[in-house]
Write a protein that holds these residues in place. Structure first.
Motif, PDB file in Angstrom:
ATOM      1  N   SER A 133       0.817  -1.210   0.000  1.00  0.00           N
ATOM      2  CA  SER A 133       0.000   0.000   0.000  1.00  0.00           C
ATOM      3  C   SER A 133       0.853   1.263   0.000  1.00  0.00           C
ATOM      4  N   LEU A 134       1.882   1.274   0.833  1.00  0.00           N
ATOM      5  CA  LEU A 134       2.737   2.460   0.888  1.00  0.00           C
ATOM      6  C   LEU A 134       3.460   2.663  -0.438  1.00  0.00           C
ATOM      7  N   ALA A 135       3.851   1.564  -1.063  1.00  0.00           N
ATOM      8  CA  ALA A 135       4.529   1.680  -2.356  1.00  0.00           C
ATOM      9  C   ALA A 135       3.579   2.275  -3.390  1.00  0.00           C
ATOM     10  N   ARG A 136       2.332   1.870  -3.300  1.00  0.00           N
ATOM     11  CA  ARG A 136       1.380   2.354  -4.299  1.00  0.00           C
ATOM     12  C   ARG A 136       1.005   3.809  -4.084  1.00  0.00           C
ATOM     13  N   TYR A 137       0.790   4.189  -2.814  1.00  0.00           N
ATOM     14  CA  TYR A 137       0.268   5.521  -2.549  1.00  0.00           C
ATOM     15  C   TYR A 137       1.318   6.497  -2.044  1.00  0.00           C
ATOM     16  N   GLY A 138       2.546   6.026  -1.824  1.00  0.00           N
ATOM     17  CA  GLY A 138       3.617   6.936  -1.435  1.00  0.00           C
ATOM     18  C   GLY A 138       3.621   7.238   0.042  1.00  0.00           C
ATOM     19  N   THR A 139       2.716   8.097   0.465  1.00  0.00           N
ATOM     20  CA  THR A 139       2.637   8.494   1.864  1.00  0.00           C
ATOM     21  C   THR A 139       1.219   8.290   2.361  1.00  0.00           C
ATOM     22  N   LEU A 140       1.099   7.654   3.519  1.00  0.00           N
ATOM     23  CA  LEU A 140      -0.222   7.451   4.090  1.00  0.00           C
ATOM     24  C   LEU A 140      -0.190   7.724   5.583  1.00  0.00           C
ATOM     25  N   ARG A 141      -1.298   8.220   6.073  1.00  0.00           N
ATOM     26  CA  ARG A 141      -1.429   8.437   7.505  1.00  0.00           C
ATOM     27  C   ARG A 141      -1.925   7.148   8.141  1.00  0.00           C
ATOM     28  N   PHE A 142      -1.840   7.121   9.466  1.00  0.00           N
ATOM     29  CA  PHE A 142      -2.201   5.905  10.192  1.00  0.00           C
ATOM     30  C   PHE A 142      -3.599   5.409   9.837  1.00  0.00           C
ATOM     31  N   ASN A 143      -4.571   6.291   9.929  1.00  0.00           N
ATOM     32  CA  ASN A 143      -5.942   5.852   9.693  1.00  0.00           C
ATOM     33  C   ASN A 143      -6.243   5.601   8.224  1.00  0.00           C
ATOM     34  N   GLU A 144      -5.481   6.224   7.345  1.00  0.00           N
ATOM     35  CA  GLU A 144      -5.633   5.909   5.923  1.00  0.00           C
ATOM     36  C   GLU A 144      -5.202   4.470   5.666  1.00  0.00           C
ATOM     37  N   VAL A 181      10.245   1.139   6.962  1.00  0.00           N
ATOM     38  CA  VAL A 181       9.245   2.203   6.947  1.00  0.00           C
ATOM     39  C   VAL A 181       9.757   3.387   7.742  1.00  0.00           C
ATOM     40  N   HIS A 182       9.480   4.578   7.214  1.00  0.00           N
ATOM     41  CA  HIS A 182       9.859   5.797   7.919  1.00  0.00           C
ATOM     42  C   HIS A 182       8.617   6.473   8.466  1.00  0.00           C
ATOM     43  N   ARG A 183       8.716   6.927   9.704  1.00  0.00           N
ATOM     44  CA  ARG A 183       7.579   7.532  10.392  1.00  0.00           C
ATOM     45  C   ARG A 183       7.871   9.006  10.638  1.00  0.00           C
ATOM     46  N   THR A 184       6.926   9.850  10.214  1.00  0.00           N
ATOM     47  CA  THR A 184       7.075  11.287  10.441  1.00  0.00           C
ATOM     48  C   THR A 184       5.934  11.782  11.294  1.00  0.00           C
ATOM     49  N   TYR A 185       6.298  12.350  12.424  1.00  0.00           N
ATOM     50  CA  TYR A 185       5.295  12.838  13.369  1.00  0.00           C
ATOM     51  C   TYR A 185       5.166  14.348  13.269  1.00  0.00           C
ATOM     52  N   HIS A 186       3.974  14.833  12.997  1.00  0.00           N
ATOM     53  CA  HIS A 186       3.712  16.267  12.955  1.00  0.00           C
ATOM     54  C   HIS A 186       2.936  16.643  14.206  1.00  0.00           C
ATOM     55  N   PRO A 187       3.573  17.376  15.103  1.00  0.00           N
ATOM     56  CA  PRO A 187       2.941  17.643  16.410  1.00  0.00           C
ATOM     57  C   PRO A 187       1.890  18.737  16.333  1.00  0.00           C
ATOM     58  N   SER A 188       0.870  18.494  15.550  1.00  0.00           N
ATOM     59  CA  SER A 188      -0.227  19.452  15.465  1.00  0.00           C
ATOM     60  C   SER A 188      -1.392  18.927  16.300  1.00  0.00           C
ATOM     61  N   ILE A 189      -2.462  19.678  16.317  1.00  0.00           N
ATOM     62  CA  ILE A 189      -3.663  19.201  16.990  1.00  0.00           C
ATOM     63  C   ILE A 189      -4.824  19.260  16.019  1.00  0.00           C
ATOM     64  N   PRO A 190      -5.389  18.122  15.638  1.00  0.00           N
ATOM     65  CA  PRO A 190      -4.994  16.789  16.101  1.00  0.00           C
ATOM     66  C   PRO A 190      -3.680  16.352  15.486  1.00  0.00           C
ATOM     67  N   PRO A 191      -2.997  15.424  16.110  1.00  0.00           N
ATOM     68  CA  PRO A 191      -1.707  14.970  15.603  1.00  0.00           C
ATOM     69  C   PRO A 191      -1.826  14.358  14.212  1.00  0.00           C
ATOM     70  N   VAL A 244       0.446  11.790  11.633  1.00  0.00           N
ATOM     71  CA  VAL A 244       1.621  10.936  11.462  1.00  0.00           C
ATOM     72  C   VAL A 244       1.593  10.344  10.066  1.00  0.00           C
ATOM     73  N   GLU A 245       2.698  10.509   9.376  1.00  0.00           N
ATOM     74  CA  GLU A 245       2.759  10.008   8.010  1.00  0.00           C
ATOM     75  C   GLU A 245       3.793   8.897   7.888  1.00  0.00           C
ATOM     76  N   TYR A 246       3.436   7.904   7.114  1.00  0.00           N
ATOM     77  CA  TYR A 246       4.337   6.773   6.907  1.00  0.00           C
ATOM     78  C   TYR A 246       4.740   6.689   5.444  1.00  0.00           C
ATOM     79  N   THR A 247       6.032   6.462   5.222  1.00  0.00           N
ATOM     80  CA  THR A 247       6.542   6.234   3.869  1.00  0.00           C
ATOM     81  C   THR A 247       7.510   5.058   3.920  1.00  0.00           C
ATOM     82  N   LEU A 248       7.871   4.544   2.762  1.00  0.00           N
ATOM     83  CA  LEU A 248       8.875   3.492   2.703  1.00  0.00           C
ATOM     84  C   LEU A 248      10.267   4.107   2.713  1.00  0.00           C
TER      85      LEU A 248
END
Lengths: 119, 119
Positions: free
Chosen positions: A31-42, A67-77, A79-83
DNA sequence: CGGTATCCTCACGGATACTG
DNA sequence: CAGTATCCGTGAGGATACCG
């Protein structure tokens, strides 16, 4: 094959597969390969995976450097995942497997029905 | 990705992987592809698999049309396993996965150690 | 040799509830 | 939103014993 030794590579392959060879890891990478970047709930919606298993799977994949995890400390938080690069290289065999799966599902089901009838 | 639908192929891929996507099936196919024909106990030793799991795995693979079983009614009995054509086609993605595994085991272990140190 | 049958264990994985 | 914590059921899979 000499009959008293093991398939020389099977042991190592087994090791790797026991780490990244489970179905959820495959599908996350696929899925990540196909869509590039996805959030947790996506990812969660995309795969039909439970929250718990996705969390565990992503942590393993991050730990193994796929997998690489990027956390954006916003509200609501957010988090994006990429390969990672290793993750992208893993995608090649995973994708080959996925394509084979799509192409052969019917054949397998046919063989299975035929087999069941002879029994 | 539209956010209210599932990864379109993941469901079907998941189906196939749930049938032939387990570690033992991979290793059996990998071994049979490499050695051509193997007897039950050769496979057993080759893979370090329990008798029970090998028996179950082979039966599944035969049922799904990936493995062909030849029974020679001698004493002692002799049973040989080979890949069918579908099985051989499955070998391509399986082999790609196996090669990737062999090439990346070290990288994964390194990433894992690095990750564990930061925790 | 090539299985089957039985027992037993533990990890996979869903459901639910809670948190920053 | 993105998790973690807890509980719990099911099934993967090993060990052992037995059979044709």
């Amino acid at each position: 094959m000499p009959d008293n030794i093991q398939c020389p590579d099977c042991k190592r392959i087994n090791e790797v597969l026991s780490r990244v060879g489970d179905r959820w890891s495959f599908l996350v990478v696929f899925s990540l390969a196909r869509y590039g970047t996805l959030r947790f709930n996506e990812l969660k919606r995309s795969l039909g995976i439970s929250q718990r298993m996705l969390s565990l799977t992503l942590k393993q994949l991050e730990r193994d450097g796929l997998v690489h995890r990027t956390y954006h400390p916003s509200i609501p938080p957010k988090v994006e995942y990429t390969l990672t690069e290793t993750g992208r290289s893993f995608h090649e065999p995973v994708n080959a497997l996925g394509l084979w799966a799509l192409e052969n599902l019917d054949k397998i089901e046919t063989a299975r029905r035929a087999y069941d009838e002879t029994v």
